[in-house]
Design a protein around this motif. Structure first.
Motif, PDB file in Angstrom:
ATOM      1  N   GLY A  22       0.814  -1.211   0.000  1.00  0.00           N
ATOM      2  CA  GLY A  22       0.000   0.000   0.000  1.00  0.00           C
ATOM      3  C   GLY A  22       0.841   1.252   0.000  1.00  0.00           C
ATOM      4  N   ALA A  23       1.931   1.240   0.776  1.00  0.00           N
ATOM      5  CA  ALA A  23       2.826   2.402   0.804  1.00  0.00           C
ATOM      6  C   ALA A  23       3.502   2.600  -0.544  1.00  0.00           C
ATOM      7  CB  ALA A  23       3.868   2.220   1.903  1.00  0.00           C
ATOM      8  N   LEU A  24       3.916   1.520  -1.175  1.00  0.00           N
ATOM      9  CA  LEU A  24       4.515   1.618  -2.510  1.00  0.00           C
ATOM     10  C   LEU A  24       3.538   2.239  -3.497  1.00  0.00           C
ATOM     11  CD1 LEU A  24       6.713   0.815  -4.667  1.00  0.00           C
ATOM     12  CD2 LEU A  24       5.450  -1.336  -4.907  1.00  0.00           C
ATOM     13  N   LEU A  25       2.302   1.774  -3.481  1.00  0.00           N
ATOM     14  CA  LEU A  25       1.312   2.280  -4.428  1.00  0.00           C
ATOM     15  C   LEU A  25       0.959   3.739  -4.151  1.00  0.00           C
ATOM     16  CD1 LEU A  25      -0.922  -0.909  -4.439  1.00  0.00           C
ATOM     17  CD2 LEU A  25       0.295  -0.009  -6.427  1.00  0.00           C
ATOM     18  N   LYS A  39      -6.546  -6.791 -19.908  1.00  0.00           N
ATOM     19  CA  LYS A  39      -6.913  -8.156 -19.544  1.00  0.00           C
ATOM     20  C   LYS A  39      -8.116  -8.612 -20.367  1.00  0.00           C
ATOM     21  CE  LYS A  39      -6.769  -6.820 -15.166  1.00  0.00           C
ATOM     22  NZ  LYS A  39      -6.825  -6.799 -13.687  1.00  0.00           N
ATOM     23  N   THR A  40      -9.317  -8.492 -19.815  1.00  0.00           N
ATOM     24  CA  THR A  40     -10.483  -9.053 -20.498  1.00  0.00           C
ATOM     25  C   THR A  40     -10.948  -8.206 -21.671  1.00  0.00           C
ATOM     26  OG1 THR A  40     -11.987  -7.922 -18.964  1.00  0.00           O
ATOM     27  CG2 THR A  40     -11.265 -10.144 -18.370  1.00  0.00           C
ATOM     28  N   SER A  41     -10.578  -6.923 -21.678  1.00  0.00           N
ATOM     29  CA  SER A  41     -11.000  -6.027 -22.750  1.00  0.00           C
ATOM     30  C   SER A  41     -10.067  -4.823 -22.735  1.00  0.00           C
ATOM     31  CB  SER A  41     -12.453  -5.574 -22.539  1.00  0.00           C
ATOM     32  OG  SER A  41     -12.527  -4.572 -21.545  1.00  0.00           O
ATOM     33  N   PRO A  42     -10.137  -3.947 -23.766  1.00  0.00           N
ATOM     34  CA  PRO A  42      -9.254  -2.777 -23.794  1.00  0.00           C
ATOM     35  C   PRO A  42      -9.434  -1.816 -22.629  1.00  0.00           C
ATOM     36  CG  PRO A  42     -10.130  -3.215 -25.978  1.00  0.00           C
ATOM     37  CD  PRO A  42     -10.876  -4.120 -25.040  1.00  0.00           C
ATOM     38  N   ILE A  43     -10.568  -1.902 -21.901  1.00  0.00           N
ATOM     39  CA  ILE A  43     -10.782  -0.994 -20.772  1.00  0.00           C
ATOM     40  C   ILE A  43     -10.517  -1.664 -19.428  1.00  0.00           C
ATOM     41  CG2 ILE A  43     -12.327   0.587 -21.968  1.00  0.00           C
ATOM     42  CD1 ILE A  43     -14.689  -0.900 -20.790  1.00  0.00           C
ATOM     43  N   ASP A  44     -10.116  -2.935 -19.439  1.00  0.00           N
ATOM     44  CA  ASP A  44      -9.749  -3.669 -18.229  1.00  0.00           C
ATOM     45  C   ASP A  44      -8.228  -3.683 -18.162  1.00  0.00           C
ATOM     46  OD1 ASP A  44      -9.634  -5.274 -16.026  1.00  0.00           O
ATOM     47  OD2 ASP A  44     -10.367  -7.081 -17.014  1.00  0.00           O
ATOM     48  N   VAL A  45      -7.659  -2.788 -17.344  1.00  0.00           N
ATOM     49  CA  VAL A  45      -6.250  -2.446 -17.510  1.00  0.00           C
ATOM     50  C   VAL A  45      -5.368  -2.972 -16.378  1.00  0.00           C
ATOM     51  CG1 VAL A  45      -6.843  -0.374 -18.790  1.00  0.00           C
ATOM     52  CG2 VAL A  45      -6.489  -0.216 -16.325  1.00  0.00           C
ATOM     53  N   VAL A  46      -4.088  -3.058 -16.693  1.00  0.00           N
ATOM     54  CA  VAL A  46      -3.027  -3.309 -15.725  1.00  0.00           C
ATOM     55  C   VAL A  46      -2.028  -2.157 -15.851  1.00  0.00           C
ATOM     56  CG1 VAL A  46      -1.191  -4.866 -14.982  1.00  0.00           C
ATOM     57  CG2 VAL A  46      -3.272  -5.807 -16.031  1.00  0.00           C
ATOM     58  N   THR A  47      -1.560  -1.630 -14.728  1.00  0.00           N
ATOM     59  CA  THR A  47      -0.534  -0.598 -14.772  1.00  0.00           C
ATOM     60  C   THR A  47       0.787  -1.191 -14.283  1.00  0.00           C
ATOM     61  OG1 THR A  47      -0.771   0.229 -12.502  1.00  0.00           O
ATOM     62  CG2 THR A  47      -2.314   1.088 -14.149  1.00  0.00           C
ATOM     63  N   GLU A  48       1.837  -0.434 -14.510  1.00  0.00           N
ATOM     64  CA  GLU A  48       3.158  -0.868 -14.017  1.00  0.00           C
ATOM     65  C   GLU A  48       3.162  -1.019 -12.505  1.00  0.00           C
ATOM     66  OE1 GLU A  48       5.914   2.864 -14.017  1.00  0.00           O
ATOM     67  OE2 GLU A  48       4.335   3.237 -15.491  1.00  0.00           O
ATOM     68  N   MET A  49       2.287  -0.290 -11.811  1.00  0.00           N
ATOM     69  CA  MET A  49       2.263  -0.339 -10.357  1.00  0.00           C
ATOM     70  C   MET A  49       1.580  -1.604  -9.849  1.00  0.00           C
ATOM     71  SD  MET A  49       4.068   2.174  -9.509  1.00  0.00           S
ATOM     72  CE  MET A  49       3.794   2.193  -7.733  1.00  0.00           C
ATOM     73  N   ASP A  50       0.569  -2.125 -10.568  1.00  0.00           N
ATOM     74  CA  ASP A  50       0.008  -3.443 -10.218  1.00  0.00           C
ATOM     75  C   ASP A  50       1.122  -4.476 -10.173  1.00  0.00           C
ATOM     76  OD1 ASP A  50      -3.318  -3.553 -11.058  1.00  0.00           O
ATOM     77  OD2 ASP A  50      -2.140  -1.928 -11.881  1.00  0.00           O
ATOM     78  N   ILE A  51       1.940  -4.463 -11.219  1.00  0.00           N
ATOM     79  CA  ILE A  51       3.001  -5.456 -11.370  1.00  0.00           C
ATOM     80  C   ILE A  51       4.052  -5.281 -10.279  1.00  0.00           C
ATOM     81  CG2 ILE A  51       4.794  -6.293 -12.930  1.00  0.00           C
ATOM     82  CD1 ILE A  51       2.937  -5.233 -15.245  1.00  0.00           C
ATOM     83  N   ALA A  52       4.417  -4.045  -9.996  1.00  0.00           N
ATOM     84  CA  ALA A  52       5.415  -3.778  -8.960  1.00  0.00           C
ATOM     85  C   ALA A  52       4.909  -4.191  -7.583  1.00  0.00           C
ATOM     86  CB  ALA A  52       5.794  -2.303  -8.965  1.00  0.00           C
ATOM     87  N   ALA A  53       3.641  -3.911  -7.298  1.00  0.00           N
ATOM     88  CA  ALA A  53       3.078  -4.262  -5.990  1.00  0.00           C
ATOM     89  C   ALA A  53       3.012  -5.768  -5.809  1.00  0.00           C
ATOM     90  CB  ALA A  53       1.697  -3.638  -5.830  1.00  0.00           C
ATOM     91  N   GLU A  54       2.610  -6.495  -6.862  1.00  0.00           N
ATOM     92  CA  GLU A  54       2.576  -7.951  -6.726  1.00  0.00           C
ATOM     93  C   GLU A  54       3.980  -8.520  -6.537  1.00  0.00           C
ATOM     94  OE1 GLU A  54      -0.410 -10.409  -8.510  1.00  0.00           O
ATOM     95  OE2 GLU A  54       1.116 -11.653  -9.469  1.00  0.00           O
ATOM     96  N   LEU A  71      -1.562 -17.543  -5.324  1.00  0.00           N
ATOM     97  CA  LEU A  71      -2.321 -17.199  -6.522  1.00  0.00           C
ATOM     98  C   LEU A  71      -2.456 -15.693  -6.548  1.00  0.00           C
ATOM     99  CD1 LEU A  71      -4.048 -18.036  -8.990  1.00  0.00           C
ATOM    100  CD2 LEU A  71      -6.029 -18.054  -7.455  1.00  0.00           C
ATOM    101  N   GLY A  72      -1.896 -15.054  -7.583  1.00  0.00           N
ATOM    102  CA  GLY A  72      -1.938 -13.605  -7.674  1.00  0.00           C
ATOM    103  C   GLY A  72      -2.584 -13.153  -8.963  1.00  0.00           C
ATOM    104  N   GLU A  73      -3.228 -11.997  -8.935  1.00  0.00           N
ATOM    105  CA  GLU A  73      -3.954 -11.505 -10.111  1.00  0.00           C
ATOM    106  C   GLU A  73      -3.036 -11.295 -11.304  1.00  0.00           C
ATOM    107  OE1 GLU A  73      -7.052  -8.059 -11.573  1.00  0.00           O
ATOM    108  OE2 GLU A  73      -5.988  -7.773  -9.698  1.00  0.00           O
ATOM    109  N   GLU A  74      -1.830 -10.819 -11.053  1.00  0.00           N
ATOM    110  CA  GLU A  74      -0.952 -10.482 -12.170  1.00  0.00           C
ATOM    111  C   GLU A  74      -0.058 -11.639 -12.602  1.00  0.00           C
ATOM    112  OE1 GLU A  74      -2.075  -8.019 -13.470  1.00  0.00           O
ATOM    113  OE2 GLU A  74      -3.117  -7.199 -11.741  1.00  0.00           O
TER     114      GLU A  74
END
Length: 267
Positions: A22-25, A39-54, A71-74
């Motif tokens: 949480g502090a990182l984000l 992910k599922t569509s062009p409006i269902d997004v992943v950012t660089e911060m999702d990846i860094a947090a995981e 099991l992680g989302e990313e």
């Protein structure tokens, strides 16, 4: 049977991982944050911060609990050998985060024997961290949580969410249009984990959504149940991707038949 000592250890690890992610984000969000993938569509997004947090969370778990599954989302997925599996959403509410809206959180749950035994949801922009241990109640910091007292359906405030796949979203809008005249109002917060915690904290009388993944609901479902809410899916089924409903007991009893009648569980 999981011991109290193991539950306490898992809670400590989950709280640490959620706090640090949480502090990182919160503190590391770049001003020019951009979409890294969809992910599922062009409006269902992943950012660089999702990846860094995981990456941060999985590193903590690997150091503290190397034999556990994950099991992680990313993309993190490992079976483990201890009987414990962590279910991680490093950034629930990614679109909110992308736009600078405050309703996003870090969701971390620990399962033992396929059952959630620890749940942690950190909401840094609220300055709040929710947690629950199976059989030990739900907490916001040091304050024990309890869902709202009984209210008739026409005075119930519900939360919901919409998919990023257009055909499913259209059907969800039809269901919501039938629900809205029957209740006080409906909110769409954009983070399933926080919506479930808001049921636990008495900020919503109920919440429903179709299409959630295990990492969206594992921690929040436990927190809501430990606060006295009823959670489930279709009649006789647990909360799942097909349908998730969490509500005060009276509202749950009123809303679940409506969602079944309106076909909230299909596309």
């Amino acid at each position: 049977m999981i011991s109290d000592e193991l539950k306490a250890e898992l809670l400590e690890v989950g709280l640490e991982a959620a706090r640090r992610a949480g502090a990182l984000l919160r503190d590391g969000r770049p001003a020019d944050l951009a979409v890294a993938a969809t992910k599922t569509s062009p409006i269902d997004v992943v950012t660089e911060m999702d990846i860094a947090a995981e990456k941060l969370i999985t590193g903590i778990l690997a150091e503290r609990r190397p034999e556990d599954g994950l099991l992680g989302e990313e993309g993190a997925d490992a079976p483990g050998t201890s009987g414990v599996r962590w279910i991680v959403d490093p950034l629930d509410g990614t679109v909110n985060y992308l736009y600078g809206l405050p309703s996003w959180g870090v969701s971390i749950a620990a399962e033992y024997g396929g059952e959630s035994v620890v749940g942690v949801v950190a909401a840094p922009m609220r300055g709040e961290t929710y947690h629950a241990v199976l059989g030990g109640g739900a907490w916001l910091g040091t304050t024990r949580l309890a869902c709202r007292s009984a209210a008739p359906l026409d005075q119930a405030l519900l939360g919901t969410g919409f998919a990023y796949v257009q055909t499913r979203r259209a059907h969800q809008a039809e269901v919501a249009a039938r629900i809205i005249p029957l209740v006080r109002d409906v909110r769409r917060g954009g983070s399933a984990a926080l919506d479930l915690c808001d049921v636990a904290a008495g900020r919503l009388d109920g919440y429903y959504e179709r299409g959630l993944n295990p990492w969206d609901l594992a921690a929040g479902d436990l927190i809501a149940r430990e606060a006295g809410a009823v959670t489930g899916g279709r009649p006789g089924e647990p909360a799942s991707g097909e349908l998730t409903l969490a509500a005060t007991p009276a509202v749950f009893a009123s809303v679940q038949p409506l969602l079944e009648e309106y076909g909230a569980w299909h596309d």
